[in-house]
Design a protein around this motif. Structure first.
Motif: not given
Length: 265
Positions: A247-265
């Protein structure tokens, strides 16, 4: 991030989250602390899972249960803080600035869909069962030290829990639909045609409708926590550790992925 006034939630010097107090910190700031806490919990859970799997020095079930209870306590603290912030202003809970656009895409009533906890259990169980198959085909047994060794009774209990949770989700969906449809009442139609003179009445009506959505959020967050606790209750302590790791791995990895996507815009 928004900077409206909310209940304050600081971190203790030892890294644990402090209980809510009055103050000016935003829930967004609290969420940053929660992410750090979840990362620390993940480290502790991984260490415990590795120790439990080691023939040289497996963790005792009592120690693992204390760790599981502590991690669940952190989830409960998160939802108490979220409830306090929603009582002040529910609007950001349905359009949160503290998560990424990717995470927002998958929100259900202000958070994760409760049945996702059961799907996570099945997915992790399948992956760990597959990892055990070579040893099993060589004549060994299936270990019940991780989710690959779920018993028939555990799987049946998980299926029953999933059915109950689906029914509860539908009830909350109906409550959310009712709250959302209230935006188009006769009173709202009259107010929307009234121009500036109707502004005060519009504010009262919208506050009442926001309260309806706050109740939906409260029901949804309650079901999220109840479902997580119920899934953990089906499991032996080493299995519960593996679920919380996933559960923690899924939440943290999706959170980090989403932040990187937002920062790349």
């Amino acid at each position: 991030m928004t900077a409206t006034s909310r209940p304050q939630h600081a971190a203790h010097a030892n890294g644990t989250l402090a209980p809510p107090t009055d103050g000016a910190e935003t829930f967004a700031k609290f969420f940053e602390c929660w992410i750090l806490q979840q990362s620390r919990d993940l480290d502790a859970l991984r260490v415990a899972a590795a120790a439990a799997a080691s023939p040289a020095g497996p963790e005792d079930d009592a120690g693992l249960r204390r760790l599981v209870d502590r991690v669940l306590g952190h989830y409960e603290h998160y939802y108490r803080a979220k409830s306090a912030a929603a009582s002040d202003d529910v609007l950001p809970m349905f359009a949160p600035s503290w998560i990424s656009a990717t995470e927002t895409l998958y929100l259900w009533c202000g958070g994760w869909r409760p049945t996702a906890a059961l799907q996570l259990l099945y997915s992790k169980s399948g992956a760990q069962l597959e990892a055990q198959l070579p040893a099993f085909l060589d004549g060994g047994g299936l270990s019940d030290g991780d989710l690959g060794g779920l018993s028939a009774d555990q799987l049946q209990a998980a299926d029953q829990l999933q059915r109950r949770t689906i029914r509860s989700e539908r009830e909350i969906d109906e409550a959310a639909a009712s709250a959302q449809e209230s935006l188009a009442t006769v009173k709202m139609v009259e107010l929307s045609a009234g121009g500036g003179a109707a502004e005060e009445g519009m504010e009262r009506e919208m506050d009442a409708k926001a309260e309806g959505m706050r109740r939906v959020l409260e029901m949804a967050d309650g079901l999220r926590m109840d479902t997580l606790r119920a899934v953990v209750a089906l499991l032996r302590p080493p299995q519960a550790v593996h679920l919380l790791v996933a559960a923690a791995e899924l939440h943290l990895s999706v959170h980090d992925f989403g932040r990187r996507k937002d920062e790349a815009k």
